[in-house]
Design an enzyme around this catalytic site. Structure first.
Site, PDB file in Angstrom:
ATOM      1  N   TYR A   1      81.403  23.743  54.269  1.00  0.00           N
ATOM      2  CA  TYR A   1      79.845  23.229  54.326  1.00  0.00           C
ATOM      3  C   TYR A   1      79.899  21.900  53.268  1.00  0.00           C
ATOM      4  O   TYR A   1      78.905  21.755  52.817  1.00  0.00           O
ATOM      5  CB  TYR A   1      79.181  24.499  53.718  1.00  0.00           C
ATOM      6  CG  TYR A   1      78.755  25.466  54.603  1.00  0.00           C
ATOM      7  CD1 TYR A   1      77.583  25.287  55.556  1.00  0.00           C
ATOM      8  CD2 TYR A   1      78.973  26.667  54.292  1.00  0.00           C
ATOM      9  CE1 TYR A   1      77.407  26.335  56.374  1.00  0.00           C
ATOM     10  CE2 TYR A   1      78.668  27.678  55.306  1.00  0.00           C
ATOM     11  CZ  TYR A   1      77.981  27.467  56.084  1.00  0.00           C
ATOM     12  OH  TYR A   1      77.457  28.694  56.898  1.00  0.00           O
TER      13      TYR A   1
ATOM     14  N   ARG B   1      68.587  35.916  64.272  1.00  0.00           N
ATOM     15  CA  ARG B   1      68.342  36.060  63.065  1.00  0.00           C
ATOM     16  C   ARG B   1      66.935  36.944  62.971  1.00  0.00           C
ATOM     17  O   ARG B   1      67.000  37.348  61.922  1.00  0.00           O
ATOM     18  CB  ARG B   1      68.118  34.325  62.667  1.00  0.00           C
ATOM     19  CG  ARG B   1      69.417  33.885  62.298  1.00  0.00           C
ATOM     20  CD  ARG B   1      69.352  32.372  62.153  1.00  0.00           C
ATOM     21  NE  ARG B   1      70.580  31.581  61.355  1.00  0.00           N
ATOM     22  CZ  ARG B   1      70.924  30.501  61.333  1.00  0.00           C
ATOM     23  NH1 ARG B   1      70.209  29.722  61.867  1.00  0.00           N
ATOM     24  NH2 ARG B   1      72.092  30.052  60.777  1.00  0.00           N
TER      25      ARG B   1
ATOM     26  N   ARG C   1      72.324  27.780  69.433  1.00  0.00           N
ATOM     27  CA  ARG C   1      71.252  27.742  68.467  1.00  0.00           C
ATOM     28  C   ARG C   1      69.995  28.411  68.677  1.00  0.00           C
ATOM     29  O   ARG C   1      69.288  28.958  68.014  1.00  0.00           O
ATOM     30  CB  ARG C   1      71.109  26.328  68.352  1.00  0.00           C
ATOM     31  CG  ARG C   1      72.438  25.403  67.786  1.00  0.00           C
ATOM     32  CD  ARG C   1      72.590  25.569  66.178  1.00  0.00           C
ATOM     33  NE  ARG C   1      71.488  25.503  65.258  1.00  0.00           N
ATOM     34  CZ  ARG C   1      71.485  25.238  64.176  1.00  0.00           C
ATOM     35  NH1 ARG C   1      72.622  25.311  63.579  1.00  0.00           N
ATOM     36  NH2 ARG C   1      70.534  25.098  63.206  1.00  0.00           N
TER      37      ARG C   1
ATOM     38  N   GLU D   1      84.961  22.910  63.540  1.00  0.00           N
ATOM     39  CA  GLU D   1      84.633  23.987  62.846  1.00  0.00           C
ATOM     40  C   GLU D   1      85.580  25.044  63.628  1.00  0.00           C
ATOM     41  O   GLU D   1      86.316  25.912  62.815  1.00  0.00           O
ATOM     42  CB  GLU D   1      83.425  24.514  62.960  1.00  0.00           C
ATOM     43  CG  GLU D   1      82.434  23.669  62.099  1.00  0.00           C
ATOM     44  CD  GLU D   1      80.839  23.830  62.341  1.00  0.00           C
ATOM     45  OE1 GLU D   1      80.071  23.413  61.514  1.00  0.00           O
ATOM     46  OE2 GLU D   1      80.631  24.716  63.178  1.00  0.00           O
TER      47      GLU D   1
ATOM     48  N   HIS E   1      75.990  32.018  61.745  1.00  0.00           N
ATOM     49  CA  HIS E   1      76.276  30.505  61.807  1.00  0.00           C
ATOM     50  C   HIS E   1      76.259  30.107  63.245  1.00  0.00           C
ATOM     51  O   HIS E   1      77.036  30.838  64.070  1.00  0.00           O
ATOM     52  CB  HIS E   1      77.285  30.012  60.991  1.00  0.00           C
ATOM     53  CG  HIS E   1      77.637  28.613  61.224  1.00  0.00           C
ATOM     54  ND1 HIS E   1      77.060  27.495  60.697  1.00  0.00           N
ATOM     55  CD2 HIS E   1      78.708  28.227  61.997  1.00  0.00           C
ATOM     56  CE1 HIS E   1      77.736  26.528  61.245  1.00  0.00           C
ATOM     57  NE2 HIS E   1      78.598  27.061  61.829  1.00  0.00           N
TER      58      HIS E   1
ATOM     59  N   PHE F   1      71.066  24.165  47.387  1.00  0.00           N
ATOM     60  CA  PHE F   1      71.467  25.539  47.684  1.00  0.00           C
ATOM     61  C   PHE F   1      73.140  25.571  47.831  1.00  0.00           C
ATOM     62  O   PHE F   1      73.341  26.726  48.384  1.00  0.00           O
ATOM     63  CB  PHE F   1      70.847  26.066  48.845  1.00  0.00           C
ATOM     64  CG  PHE F   1      70.749  25.247  50.144  1.00  0.00           C
ATOM     65  CD1 PHE F   1      71.926  25.075  50.785  1.00  0.00           C
ATOM     66  CD2 PHE F   1      70.101  24.094  50.544  1.00  0.00           C
ATOM     67  CE1 PHE F   1      72.127  24.744  51.953  1.00  0.00           C
ATOM     68  CE2 PHE F   1      70.008  23.543  51.690  1.00  0.00           C
ATOM     69  CZ  PHE F   1      70.900  23.805  52.351  1.00  0.00           C
TER      70      PHE F   1
ATOM     71  N   ASN G   1      71.276  34.757  56.250  1.00  0.00           N
ATOM     72  CA  ASN G   1      70.611  34.649  57.615  1.00  0.00           C
ATOM     73  C   ASN G   1      71.789  35.121  58.619  1.00  0.00           C
ATOM     74  O   ASN G   1      71.366  34.496  60.063  1.00  0.00           O
ATOM     75  CB  ASN G   1      70.225  33.403  57.828  1.00  0.00           C
ATOM     76  CG  ASN G   1      71.090  32.221  57.771  1.00  0.00           C
ATOM     77  OD1 ASN G   1      72.267  32.422  57.473  1.00  0.00           O
ATOM     78  ND2 ASN G   1      70.585  31.011  57.940  1.00  0.00           N
TER      79      ASN G   1
ATOM     80  N   THR H   1      66.864  28.817  61.074  1.00  0.00           N
ATOM     81  CA  THR H   1      67.359  28.862  59.904  1.00  0.00           C
ATOM     82  C   THR H   1      66.858  29.778  58.956  1.00  0.00           C
ATOM     83  O   THR H   1      67.470  30.963  58.294  1.00  0.00           O
ATOM     84  CB  THR H   1      67.701  27.573  58.930  1.00  0.00           C
ATOM     85  OG1 THR H   1      68.084  26.492  59.824  1.00  0.00           O
ATOM     86  CG2 THR H   1      68.592  27.985  57.730  1.00  0.00           C
TER      87      THR H   1
ATOM     88  N   LYS I   1      78.007  36.460  59.342  1.00  0.00           N
ATOM     89  CA  LYS I   1      77.956  36.378  57.853  1.00  0.00           C
ATOM     90  C   LYS I   1      78.221  37.338  57.035  1.00  0.00           C
ATOM     91  O   LYS I   1      77.979  38.455  57.514  1.00  0.00           O
ATOM     92  CB  LYS I   1      76.781  35.436  57.297  1.00  0.00           C
ATOM     93  CG  LYS I   1      76.818  33.855  58.121  1.00  0.00           C
ATOM     94  CD  LYS I   1      75.463  33.336  57.444  1.00  0.00           C
ATOM     95  CE  LYS I   1      75.515  31.853  58.364  1.00  0.00           C
ATOM     96  NZ  LYS I   1      74.519  31.102  57.417  1.00  0.00           N
TER      97      LYS I   1
HETATM   98  P1  ATP Z   1      74.147  27.382  59.743  1.00  0.00           P
HETATM   99  O1  ATP Z   1      74.883  26.036  59.416  1.00  0.00           O
HETATM  100  O2  ATP Z   1      74.787  28.576  58.742  1.00  0.00           O
HETATM  101  O3  ATP Z   1      74.388  27.599  61.285  1.00  0.00           O
HETATM  102  P2  ATP Z   1      71.514  26.236  59.976  1.00  0.00           P
HETATM  103  O4  ATP Z   1      72.273  25.024  60.783  1.00  0.00           O
HETATM  104  O5  ATP Z   1      70.403  27.059  60.534  1.00  0.00           O
HETATM  105  O6  ATP Z   1      72.777  27.175  59.376  1.00  0.00           O
HETATM  106  P3  ATP Z   1      71.829  24.431  57.748  1.00  0.00           P
HETATM  107  O7  ATP Z   1      70.810  23.573  57.162  1.00  0.00           O
HETATM  108  O8  ATP Z   1      73.208  23.866  58.337  1.00  0.00           O
HETATM  109  O9  ATP Z   1      71.078  25.483  58.496  1.00  0.00           O
HETATM  110  O10 ATP Z   1      72.077  25.114  56.244  1.00  0.00           O
HETATM  111  C1  ATP Z   1      73.171  26.075  56.148  1.00  0.00           C
HETATM  112  C2  ATP Z   1      72.947  27.287  55.447  1.00  0.00           C
HETATM  113  O11 ATP Z   1      72.324  27.211  54.221  1.00  0.00           O
HETATM  114  C3  ATP Z   1      71.942  28.160  56.115  1.00  0.00           C
HETATM  115  O12 ATP Z   1      72.166  28.758  57.331  1.00  0.00           O
HETATM  116  C4  ATP Z   1      71.027  28.829  55.095  1.00  0.00           C
HETATM  117  O13 ATP Z   1      72.002  30.279  54.736  1.00  0.00           O
HETATM  118  C5  ATP Z   1      71.444  28.051  53.806  1.00  0.00           C
HETATM  119  N1  ATP Z   1      70.316  27.399  53.384  1.00  0.00           N
HETATM  120  C6  ATP Z   1      69.485  26.282  54.311  1.00  0.00           C
HETATM  121  N2  ATP Z   1      68.679  25.622  53.381  1.00  0.00           N
HETATM  122  C7  ATP Z   1      68.419  26.529  52.297  1.00  0.00           C
HETATM  123  C8  ATP Z   1      67.534  26.722  51.351  1.00  0.00           C
HETATM  124  N3  ATP Z   1      66.504  25.912  51.059  1.00  0.00           N
HETATM  125  N4  ATP Z   1      67.748  27.769  50.425  1.00  0.00           N
HETATM  126  C9  ATP Z   1      68.713  28.363  50.425  1.00  0.00           C
HETATM  127  N5  ATP Z   1      69.593  28.463  51.435  1.00  0.00           N
HETATM  128  C10 ATP Z   1      69.499  27.361  52.383  1.00  0.00           C
HETATM  129 MG    MG Z   2      74.204  24.205  59.945  1.00  0.00          MG
END
Ligand code: ATP
Ligand code: MG
Length: 139
Positions: free
Chosen positions: A51, A104, A87, A128, A117, A59, A114, A93, A11
């Protein structure tokens, strides 16, 4: 469906902080083969499409703004059990909750910034991957 593949992005925060090389090293050391790799920058519309599953979340705006704020490195990775194992490699996350040694924990700044992805299912890995790479870019 290719169940041994996942999709990742380094990212904008991790690119900006100079972590591309270290992250790719950790990924290959963990046994993933790089199928596709490029540096690119998403538009806001690209990030919104990528997304879209989060479009109702509070968010979403912040997430799409951040993901289009600077260059990223996107990649397709191959390994047995790729989605689940990747993962595990990236960690929770929220980096504050991520296990020691995870990408992370090592490289992320915050919940929104973070670092990495990782696809959450085989189905999404394929969607994707094809969003980012043409067939002739997948080796
Ligand atoms: P990614 O999809 O990026 O691998 P993830 O699967 O661990 O991350 P998701 O639930 O898919 O988490 O959320 C996508 C992204 O949105 C997260 O990586 C994070 O950067 C952001 N995000 C998730 N929850 C929050 C939150 N509560 N506040 C701010 N940003 C958030
Ligand atoms: Mg995700």
């Amino acid at each position: 469906m290719k169940t041994n593949r996942t999709f990742t992005m380094i990212k904008p925060d991790a690119v900006e902080n100079g972590h591309i090389g270290a992250i790719l090293e950790k990924i290959t050391a963990a046994g993933f083969r790089i199928v596709s790799l490029k540096m690119t920058q998403l538009t806001v519309a690209d990030a919104e499409a990528f997304y879209a599953v989060h479009s109702e979340r509070p968010f979403y705006g912040e997430l799409c703004e951040f993901m289009s704020s600077g260059p990223i490195v996107s990649a397709i990775l191959e390994k047995e059990n790729a989605v689940e194992d990747f993962r595990t490699l990236i960690g929770s996350t929220n980096p504050a909750e991520a296990a020691e040694g995870t990408l992370r924990k090592l490289f992320a700044e915050s919940l929104s910034k973070n670092a990495v992805h990782g696809s959450d299912s085989d189905e999404n890995a394929e969607i994707e991957s094809n969003f980012h790479f043409a067939g002739r870019e997948q080796f």
